[in-house]
Design an enzyme around this catalytic site. Structure first.
Site, mmCIF file in Angstrom:
data_model
loop_
_atom_site.group_PDB
_atom_site.id
_atom_site.type_symbol
_atom_site.label_atom_id
_atom_site.label_comp_id
_atom_site.label_asym_id
_atom_site.label_seq_id
_atom_site.Cartn_x
_atom_site.Cartn_y
_atom_site.Cartn_z
ATOM 1 N N ARG A 1 54.109 -37.835 -34.421
ATOM 2 C CA ARG A 1 54.654 -38.733 -35.455
ATOM 3 C C ARG A 1 55.251 -39.974 -34.791
ATOM 4 N NH1 ARG A 1 58.377 -35.138 -39.470
ATOM 5 N NH2 ARG A 1 59.656 -37.002 -39.274
ATOM 6 N N ARG B 1 67.509 -41.691 -35.228
ATOM 7 C CA ARG B 1 67.527 -40.741 -36.356
ATOM 8 C C ARG B 1 68.728 -39.794 -36.256
ATOM 9 N NH1 ARG B 1 61.986 -37.983 -35.855
ATOM 10 N NH2 ARG B 1 62.449 -36.878 -37.779
ATOM 11 N N ARG C 1 70.313 -36.862 -48.336
ATOM 12 C CA ARG C 1 70.668 -37.282 -46.977
ATOM 13 C C ARG C 1 71.859 -38.223 -46.984
ATOM 14 N NH1 ARG C 1 65.203 -36.420 -44.523
ATOM 15 N NH2 ARG C 1 65.293 -36.931 -42.326
ATOM 16 N N ARG D 1 56.898 -32.360 -30.190
ATOM 17 C CA ARG D 1 56.261 -31.908 -31.432
ATOM 18 C C ARG D 1 54.898 -32.592 -31.640
ATOM 19 N NH1 ARG D 1 59.886 -31.954 -36.859
ATOM 20 N NH2 ARG D 1 59.725 -34.209 -36.783
ATOM 21 N N LYS E 1 63.932 -26.995 -40.192
ATOM 22 C CA LYS E 1 63.989 -26.825 -41.653
ATOM 23 C C LYS E 1 62.585 -26.570 -42.226
ATOM 24 C CE LYS E 1 66.013 -30.860 -42.493
ATOM 25 N NZ LYS E 1 66.080 -31.467 -41.135
HETATM 26 P P1 AMP Z 1 61.885 -36.133 -42.317
HETATM 27 O O1 AMP Z 1 60.458 -35.719 -42.269
HETATM 28 O O2 AMP Z 1 62.685 -35.358 -43.307
HETATM 29 O O3 AMP Z 1 62.513 -36.154 -40.947
HETATM 30 O O4 AMP Z 1 61.900 -37.657 -42.851
HETATM 31 C C1 AMP Z 1 61.233 -38.682 -42.141
HETATM 32 C C2 AMP Z 1 61.797 -40.025 -42.569
HETATM 33 O O5 AMP Z 1 61.574 -40.218 -43.971
HETATM 34 C C3 AMP Z 1 63.293 -40.219 -42.369
HETATM 35 O O6 AMP Z 1 63.639 -40.596 -41.039
HETATM 36 C C4 AMP Z 1 63.595 -41.319 -43.386
HETATM 37 O O7 AMP Z 1 63.156 -42.582 -42.926
HETATM 38 C C5 AMP Z 1 62.679 -40.916 -44.555
HETATM 39 N N1 AMP Z 1 63.377 -40.003 -45.491
HETATM 40 C C6 AMP Z 1 63.070 -38.702 -45.759
HETATM 41 N N2 AMP Z 1 63.915 -38.182 -46.649
HETATM 42 C C7 AMP Z 1 64.794 -39.153 -46.955
HETATM 43 C C8 AMP Z 1 65.944 -39.227 -47.798
HETATM 44 N N3 AMP Z 1 66.363 -38.164 -48.520
HETATM 45 N N4 AMP Z 1 66.608 -40.407 -47.866
HETATM 46 C C9 AMP Z 1 66.217 -41.483 -47.169
HETATM 47 N N5 AMP Z 1 65.155 -41.485 -46.331
HETATM 48 C C10 AMP Z 1 64.437 -40.332 -46.221
#
Ligand code: AMP
Length: 220
Positions: free
Chosen positions: A160, A171, A88, A127, A13
């Site tokens: 990360r 996840r 989400r 990554r 994404k």
């Molecule tokens: P991402 O970079 O989008 O994979 O997000 C990394 C982490 O941030 C996720 O595993 C969640 O812990 C938190 N996070 C990001 N976006 C959301 C969301 N919309 N709702 C809840 N937690 C989020």
């Protein structure tokens, strides 16, 4: 043009968002990036979010809805935006609808990027990200010229915390249980486009543009 990028972690994404920003001149809003910045800066938001993120769980809905509400109110979102990693959960999607309806706006298209779990695990465990400029590499698919060093700015590359294999598996579980119901939610609204995320990056991008432009015609 108001877009949502939907799909599991590692679906690409962020990569596609970078090309969409350029083509449509609208900002990407990544809740993950906003939260990681807050964690790095040790703000009260970051302190609250850190343990959820490190364990691969979702940060509570009210926290992320608040972040999005503030961000969408900024001037650069007036002509459109790309939501990456939000919503989400169904609750987040309903809150987003409420927010947009109040402003007489709507989501034009939801691009759902589908990729199998085994591919996602391979992508995420390899990554690496530059500490200084944020550019992404992959130890197998897009390795830097010198191991551990950014090709662009010579910054140090890091993994990360939530890209460790155990956390990735949780996840993906969270995605299936809490986020994938959004596929039905947006299908019922007639605004979901399915994109095959196993294809080459350029093909994924052209499929996305086709889906977006189709929706632009629909709205005219
Ligand atoms: P991402 O970079 O989008 O994979 O997000 C990394 C982490 O941030 C996720 O595993 C969640 O812990 C938190 N996070 C990001 N976006 C959301 C969301 N919309 N709702 C809840 N937690 C989020």
């Amino acid at each position: 043009m108001n877009l949502i990028l939907l799909g599991p972690p590692g679906a690409g994404k962020g990569t596609q968002a970078a090309s969409l920003i350029e083509k449509y001149s609208i900002p990407q809003i990544s809740t993950g990036d906003i939260l990681r910045k807050a964690v790095k800066e040790k703000t009260s938001l970051g302190i609250k979010a850190k343990s959820y993120m490190n364990s691969g769980n979702l940060v509570p809905d009210d926290v992320v809805v608040g972040i999005i509400k503030d961000r969408l109110a900024e001037a650069d979102c007036s002509k459109g935006f790309i939501l990456d990693g939000f919503p989400r959960t169904i609750v987040q999607a309903e809150k987003l609808d409420e927010m947009l309806t109040a402003e007489d706006k709507k989501i034009d298209k939801v691009l759902n990027v589908a990729v199998e779990d085994e591919v996602l695990i391979k992508r995420l465990t390899g990554r690496r990200i530059c500490k200084d400029c944020g550019i992404g590499f992959h130890v197998i698919f897009a390795p830097p010229t010198n191991e551990g060093i950014c090709d662009k700015c010579s910054g140090e590359l890091f993994q990360r915390d939530d890209d460790e294999e155990d956390t990735i598996i949780s996840r993906l579980g969270v995605y299936k249980n809490q986020t994938s119901p959004l596929i039905d939610f947006y299908t019922r609204k007639g605004i979901l486009a399915s994109i095959q995320g196993n294809n080459a990056v350029d093909k994924i991008f052209s499929d996305m543009c086709e889906a977006i432009e189709g929706s632009m015609v629909d709205n005219s």
